[in-house]
Design an enzyme around this catalytic site. Structure first.
Site, PDB file in Angstrom:
ATOM      1  N   ASN A  65     -19.758  52.784  54.836  1.00  0.00           N
ATOM      2  CA  ASN A  65     -18.894  53.151  56.173  1.00  0.00           C
ATOM      3  C   ASN A  65     -19.047  51.951  57.340  1.00  0.00           C
ATOM      4  OD1 ASN A  65     -18.221  53.831  59.267  1.00  0.00           O
ATOM      5  ND2 ASN A  65     -18.240  55.543  58.405  1.00  0.00           N
TER       6      ASN A  65
ATOM      7  N   LYS B 126     -18.573  51.198  60.480  1.00  0.00           N
ATOM      8  CA  LYS B 126     -18.436  51.197  61.739  1.00  0.00           C
ATOM      9  C   LYS B 126     -20.251  52.084  61.991  1.00  0.00           C
ATOM     10  CE  LYS B 126     -16.289  53.188  64.034  1.00  0.00           C
ATOM     11  NZ  LYS B 126     -15.247  53.593  65.323  1.00  0.00           N
TER      12      LYS B 126
ATOM     13  N   GLU C 220     -33.565  49.056  56.471  1.00  0.00           N
ATOM     14  CA  GLU C 220     -34.856  48.213  57.305  1.00  0.00           C
ATOM     15  C   GLU C 220     -34.865  46.873  57.242  1.00  0.00           C
ATOM     16  OE1 GLU C 220     -38.191  51.839  56.178  1.00  0.00           O
ATOM     17  OE2 GLU C 220     -36.159  51.555  54.867  1.00  0.00           O
TER      18      GLU C 220
END
Length: 765
Positions: free
Chosen positions: A659, A661, A732
């Site tokens: 995704n 976004k 991360e």
């Protein structure tokens, strides 16, 4: 369990993986409809508050609870003198990963021993939250204090080599790095320090617990509902099947909610003692006192090179701390095993044991602070050599893993730097420190490499396809704000050829098929692998139903010869096919189900064995990781030393992006956290008492909007062929390299090297 029905976002079929689709939980969160752990109503609810030890190592000699008990509304004051027994945490067993979840080895309130300053020594339960906190302040505790080691700097010399585990290695070497360093024409040999850091999630830790006989329901903000369930079942000696942990929404976690801490255990204990539902909401100070954070570190990075920049020696050693009552290794040297093609390499991690709150996972544990030291040292070497910092990195970019020669599963760091240099305008940088200005501001530009290993954990998943074309995905994974449910709905929609809005996802509940913890940037890949397998099983079942009919155009077709699209199966050669509704209707079936993994006892054992076998085999064949290039511009006031990060670009090699976004949001969030680590964050510990002195957001500084510049993120989008859908992990990697890029930019602006985080005004004046 949380069931998120997707809002209509498109009226057409077609691939949705990679699109910037709005999060399916967005409306619930922005309207306040989402319930967090401390927001679930219960009849006759009581409230609990903790009493914290004020010494570091001791035995309790007396507890006066009379004043606390006299407060109106107090139901119980529970201490080691009256608490019912619990089982102590189990030793770590890698065939049962939930044993990793005990934050400490302390059997809370079942012992008179104190192991750190802040350990809970009593819990007050009252009718109201105010009464609980008032009474907690009135509990008086006396101690026989014992010798304690609490000063990390003073104890550094007592560090011992970190032991290797099946999941991590404490040391590695290739050749004789010390001898090569001594013989190198050009070298740097540097010491770096980083302070401890504490968790400050938007939602502090909270637990709501209710017993019904031996059955327990817990509302908890956690990164691993299965681990919490198993830990509580063990500690309170009840069947795991009778414990339900519900965690649909988590207001930030970053590692601090992976393991089970005192607040959770003692809330459940309080509910058992009082026979009433009990809620405990940790104060911000309570989080600092009872929830582990990032360990401080000292690091040595020494690099030797020929005059052309070829690295002949790379040495990276570290000292970190663990608590005497728990804590684990911090993989500080992780990236130094993989990033540079040095002829001789030595990495070694050591630990010192202190009488402090045990450390725990915190976003990119190890690599976040390890990349600071390594990448700052590479920048210093570049100046010694007179070579551009990007060019030096590219001259030492390995084709295979430097220490053991394993293949990289996927690596595009050259492309990340090339793209980043172009987008950031690196060519406009003049190399001399202090040579760039904007009015009175000194301007600096710095770069650093980002690196984080890729993980894939076990995940049990079920998928149901109904005759109306709707799809239900069930898995006990977690939503901490990263858009996990949205991503899995996109994956299922594409795998089954249905519209995105046809997919419903259930998650965040231990009653669901056991999912992975949200940690190690591995949740999306872990769930996706099982989800894709389940979707393939489901399509086979549907195809088998179709094949029973002589009229079906799919008769005689294999799964490899058909495609899922337009809510049905279609032949790949001539596009003839049928809708799911037609196939299931003709077979008189309302739905078809498929499952991957099993939560039976045997199924769990088999699943763990498969995971460890796969992990060890793949670890022998490949090095898997996300990587990237961090570009930073700073402005420094020459009179005050004020540092402003004025521009940021991160270019990342993270495989397939599910995704666009939510991925961009995740990458920006990691960079923001890295800026805090570089410029502001530090847990201040009294070297005499081991007490955290800035256990609040007034004195523990985190970035605010005014501290953060526009952050541009770019990802290459090149799939990793060894990972499900080619995705790696993004949660991360974006914090790694950030502190080094800032330190390098500050040096470029001022000519001053800061090797001790955070970079504060006093270090530049």
């Amino acid at each position: 369990m949380t069931q998120v029905e997707n809002r209509p976002l498109t009226t057409t079929f077609g691939p949705v993986v990679g699109r910037p689709i709005d999060r399916v939980d967005g409306t619930a969160k922005t309207t306040g409809a989402a319930h967090f752990a401390a927001e679930y109503p219960h009849a006759d609810l009581a409230h609990a508050a903790l009493v914290f030890a004020t010494v570091s190592r001791a035995r309790i000699t007396g507890i006066d609870t009379a004043a606390a008990s006299a407060v109106e509304g107090v139901l119980s004051v529970i201490t080691h003198l009256n608490a019912p027994p619990m089982k102590p945490p189990r030793p770590v067993n890698y065939m049962n990963l939930s044993t990793l979840a005990s934050g400490t080895s302390v059997n809370y309130l079942n012992t008179d021993e104190v192991h750190w300053n802040g350990q809970p020594v009593a819990v007050v339960v009252a009718e109201t939250l105010d009464a609980a906190h008032e009474a907690a302040r009135l509990v008086s505790v006396s101690y026989e204090e014992l010798p304690a080691a609490v000063d990390f700097a003073a104890e550094e010399g007592n560090a011992t080599p970190e032991k290797s585990t099946p999941m991590s290695s404490g040391s590695a070497k290739k050749g004789d790095a010390e001898a090569a360093l001594a013989a190198a024409p050009v070298s740097v040999d540097l010491r770096f320090t980083t302070p401890g850091h504490n968790h400050n999630a938007l939602e502090p830790h909270a637990t709501t617990a209710a017993w019904d006989g031996d059955r327990l329901v817990v509302h908890e903000g956690t990164q691993n509902v299965a681990w919490v369930r198993d830990q509580l079942a063990w500690r309170f000696d009840v069947p795991a099947a009778g414990v339900r942990v519900i965690s649909p929404y988590v207001g930030g976690a970053f590692g601090g909610k992976t393991t089970i801490w005192a607040g959770t255990v003692l809330t459940v204990l309080a509910a058992r003692v009082t026979g009433r539902p009990v809620r405990m909401m940790l104060t911000r100070e309570g989080v600092y006192r009872t929830v582990g954070g990032r360990t401080p570190s000292t690091q040595r990075v020494a690099i030797g090179a020929d005059t052309d920049g070829s690295m002949t020696a790379l040495i990276h050693t570290s000292v970190t701390q663990v608590g005497r009552a728990g804590g684990g290794p911090e993989q500080v040297t992780s990236q130094s095993r993989h990033l540079y093609d040095a002829k001789n390499i030595l990495v070694q991690q050591r630990q010192v044991t202190l009488d402090t709150l045990p450390n725990t996972f915190m976003r990119a544990p190890g690599e976040s602070i390890g990349t600071f030291a390594l990448e700052a040292a590479v920048d210093e070497l570049a100046y010694e050599l007179g070579i551009d910092p990007i060019e030096l990195r590219m001259r030492n970019e390995p084709e295979r893993n430097p220490i053991d020669g394993k293949r990289f599963a996927h690596r595009a760091l050259r492309e990340a730097y090339a793209r980043g240099a172009e987008l950031f305008g690196w060519s406009a940088r003049t190399p001399q420190p202090g040579s760039m200005r904007d009015g009175r501001w000194l301007v600096g530009m710095g770069v650093a490499s980002a690196y984080h290993p890729a993980w894939q954990l076990p995940a049990n998943v079920t998928v149901r396809l109904s005759a109306d074309g709707s799809v239900l995905v069930r898995c006990g994974f977690h939503e901490m704000g990263m858009g996990g449910a949205t991503a899995q709905a996109q994956i299922a929609a594409d795998a089954l050829g249905v519209p995105f809005e046809a997919v419903t996802v259930e998650y965040g509940d231990s009653a669901l098929p056991t999912g992975p913890g949200a940690g190690g940037s591995g949740q999306t890949a872990s769930v996706a692998a099982s989800l894709l397998e389940a979707c393939d099983k489901l399509k086979r079942s549907v195809l088998a139903l179709a094949a029973r009919s002589a009229e079906s155009p799919l008769r005689g077709q294999r799964l490899s010869d058909v495609r899922a699209r337009d809510a049905g199966l279609y032949r790949a050669d001539d596009a003839r096919g049928e809708s799911y509704a037609a196939i299931l209707g003709r077979a008189a079936q309302v739905s078809v189900d498929a499952a991957v993994g099993s939560d039976t006892r045997l199924g769990s054992i088999v699943g763990q064995a498969k995971f460890l076998t796969k992990f060890l085999l793949e670890n022998r064949r490949f090095t898997k990781a996300a990587a990237g290039a961090q570009f930073c511009e700073v402005r420094v006031d020459p009179d005050t030393g004020e540092v402003r990060v004025s521009r940021w670009l991160g270019v990342f090699d993270v495989g397939t992006v599910i995704n666009a976004k939510t991925a961009s949001s995740q990458l920006r969030g990691g960079i923001v956290m890295g800026i805090g680590m570089a410029l502001q964050e530090a847990s201040l510990v009294d070297r005499r008492t081991g007490r955290i002195m800035n256990a609040n957001l007034a004195e523990y500084h985190v970035p605010v909007h005014a501290d953060i510049p526009p952050i541009d993120v770019f990802y290459l989008g090149d799939p990793d062929p060894t990972m499900p859908l080619g995705l790696i992990g993004i949660g991360e990697v974006s914090i790694t390299g950030v502190a080094a890029a800032i330190a390098n930019a500050v040096h470029h602006a001022t000519g001053k090297r800061v090797r001790d985080l955070p970079i504060t005004l006093d270090k530049l004046l």
